[in-house]
Design a protein around this motif. Structure first.
Motif, PDB file in Angstrom:
ATOM      1  N   UNK A 161       3.984  -5.047  14.243  1.00 47.28           N
ATOM      2  CA  UNK A 161       2.307  -5.781  14.004  1.00 47.28           C
ATOM      3  C   UNK A 161       1.307  -5.245  13.416  1.00 47.28           C
ATOM      4  N   UNK A 162       0.855  -4.104  12.996  1.00 41.12           N
ATOM      5  CA  UNK A 162       0.027  -3.577  12.196  1.00 41.12           C
ATOM      6  C   UNK A 162       0.461  -3.897  10.889  1.00 41.12           C
ATOM      7  N   UNK A 163       1.938  -3.089  10.954  1.00 40.67           N
ATOM      8  CA  UNK A 163       2.218  -3.877   8.603  1.00 40.67           C
ATOM      9  C   UNK A 163       2.125  -4.548   8.684  1.00 40.67           C
ATOM     10  N   UNK A 164       2.777  -6.182   9.912  1.00 40.41           N
ATOM     11  CA  UNK A 164       3.205  -6.838   9.017  1.00 40.41           C
ATOM     12  C   UNK A 164       1.127  -7.539   8.848  1.00 40.41           C
ATOM     13  N   UNK A 165       0.398  -7.264   9.778  1.00 43.01           N
ATOM     14  CA  UNK A 165      -1.292  -7.702   9.303  1.00 43.01           C
ATOM     15  C   UNK A 165      -1.436  -6.628   8.163  1.00 43.01           C
ATOM     16  N   UNK A 166      -1.272  -5.521   7.561  1.00 34.15           N
ATOM     17  CA  UNK A 166      -1.405  -5.039   6.282  1.00 34.15           C
ATOM     18  C   UNK A 166      -1.049  -6.011   5.527  1.00 34.15           C
ATOM     19  N   UNK A 167       0.538  -6.098   5.531  1.00 41.27           N
ATOM     20  CA  UNK A 167       0.687  -6.576   4.222  1.00 41.27           C
ATOM     21  C   UNK A 167       0.436  -8.041   3.783  1.00 41.27           C
ATOM     22  N   UNK A 168       0.082  -8.912   4.961  1.00 43.77           N
ATOM     23  CA  UNK A 168      -0.756 -10.271   5.260  1.00 43.77           C
ATOM     24  C   UNK A 168      -2.225  -9.914   4.414  1.00 43.77           C
ATOM     25  N   UNK A 169      -2.721  -8.922   4.836  1.00 44.61           N
ATOM     26  CA  UNK A 169      -3.752  -8.542   4.391  1.00 44.61           C
ATOM     27  C   UNK A 169      -4.529  -8.048   2.694  1.00 44.61           C
ATOM     28  N   UNK A 170      -3.466  -8.074   2.897  1.00 38.28           N
ATOM     29  CA  UNK A 170      -3.251  -7.449   1.351  1.00 38.28           C
ATOM     30  C   UNK A 170      -2.710  -8.441   0.429  1.00 38.28           C
ATOM     31  N   UNK A 171      -2.047  -9.336   0.475  1.00 40.97           N
ATOM     32  CA  UNK A 171      -1.615 -10.392   0.042  1.00 40.97           C
ATOM     33  C   UNK A 171      -3.234 -11.490  -0.005  1.00 40.97           C
ATOM     34  N   UNK A 172      -3.732 -11.578   0.874  1.00 44.94           N
ATOM     35  CA  UNK A 172      -5.036 -12.543   1.006  1.00 44.94           C
ATOM     36  C   UNK A 172      -6.035 -11.666   0.371  1.00 44.94           C
ATOM     37  N   UNK A 173      -6.168 -10.549  -0.496  1.00 42.30           N
ATOM     38  CA  UNK A 173      -6.917  -9.887  -0.556  1.00 42.30           C
ATOM     39  C   UNK A 173      -6.709 -10.223  -2.754  1.00 42.30           C
ATOM     40  N   UNK A 174      -4.994  -9.960  -2.898  1.00 42.92           N
ATOM     41  CA  UNK A 174      -4.943 -10.030  -3.971  1.00 42.92           C
ATOM     42  C   UNK A 174      -4.930 -11.668  -4.284  1.00 42.92           C
ATOM     43  N   UNK A 175      -4.519 -12.634  -3.138  1.00 42.04           N
ATOM     44  CA  UNK A 175      -4.957 -13.698  -3.837  1.00 42.04           C
ATOM     45  C   UNK A 175      -6.083 -14.502  -4.071  1.00 42.04           C
ATOM     46  N   UNK A 176      -7.031 -13.931  -3.476  1.00 42.71           N
ATOM     47  CA  UNK A 176      -8.752 -13.930  -3.453  1.00 42.71           C
ATOM     48  C   UNK A 176      -9.018 -13.804  -4.606  1.00 42.71           C
ATOM     49  N   UNK A 177      -8.740 -12.035  -4.907  1.00 43.72           N
ATOM     50  CA  UNK A 177      -9.021 -11.843  -6.364  1.00 43.72           C
ATOM     51  C   UNK A 177      -8.831 -13.228  -7.791  1.00 43.72           C
ATOM     52  N   UNK A 178      -7.234 -13.183  -7.772  1.00 45.59           N
ATOM     53  CA  UNK A 178      -6.436 -13.898  -8.480  1.00 45.59           C
ATOM     54  C   UNK A 178      -7.162 -14.685  -8.745  1.00 45.59           C
ATOM     55  N   UNK A 179      -7.455 -15.874  -7.482  1.00 46.24           N
ATOM     56  CA  UNK A 179      -8.755 -17.569  -7.711  1.00 46.24           C
ATOM     57  C   UNK A 179     -10.049 -17.133  -7.958  1.00 46.24           C
ATOM     58  N   UNK A 180     -10.699 -15.523  -8.156  1.00 47.60           N
ATOM     59  CA  UNK A 180     -12.172 -15.605  -8.132  1.00 47.60           C
ATOM     60  C   UNK A 180     -11.496 -15.521  -9.400  1.00 47.60           C
TER      61      UNK A 180
END
Length: 155
Positions: free
Chosen positions: A136-155
């Motif tokens: 669960x923690x590993x899945x959450x980390x991948x999803x958090x990294x994806x969100x940070x990456x996609x937020x950075x691309x959007x900004x």
């Protein structure tokens, strides 16, 4: 379990977190039979394994919009469906081709992250054989990294 914001009512989008439990269990719940939408069921659950929290985590991996190729999964027998799913996740190239062909343009940016999630949920391209408490923690980390990456691309 605290409830989060309401999700938009989207065709083909189901969520069953209202059935989840927040406590650690020493053993399976003892529920009999296979319940749920077949296309979203974990491979082991389809093969009749005793229910585990790992099945619940894997089922999140299978969530998707209705796509004809995957909609027919709801009508396959359990063993056949388990084999179809294993064929989809077992090889990195097959999985990449499937996501590239199936994701709409809107979701294409998620493909690398879904690939990383695949490697976490299906280590070595195969289904898990024993419970992994840190999944669960590993899945959450991948999803958090994806969100940070996609937020950075959007900004």
């Amino acid at each position: 379990m605290a409830s989060g914001p309401a999700l938009p009512n989207r065709k083909g989008f189901l969520i069953d977190l209202d059935l989840a439990v927040t406590e650690q269990r020493e053993e399976a719940s003892g529920a009999h039979g296979k319940t749920g939408t077949r296309a979203f069921m974990a491979i082991g659950a389809l093969l009749g394994e005793k229910h585990s929290f790992m099945h619940d985590l894997e089922s999140f991996f299978w969530r998707s919009e209705i796509i004809p190729q995957f909609d027919k999964w709801n009508y396959a027998d359990a063993e056949e469906l388990a084999k179809l799913k294993m064929g989809t996740v077992s090889d990195e190239d097959i999985f990449a081709k499937t996501t590239t062909e199936s994701f709409t343009n809107y979701f294409k940016a998620l493909i690398p992250w879904v690939g990383r999630l695949r490697r976490v949920v299906f280590p070595s391209g195969g289904r898990w054989k024993k419970e992994v408490s840190g999944l669960y923690a590993s899945m959450q980390e991948v999803l958090r990294e994806a969100r940070r990456d996609l937020d950075a691309v959007a900004n």
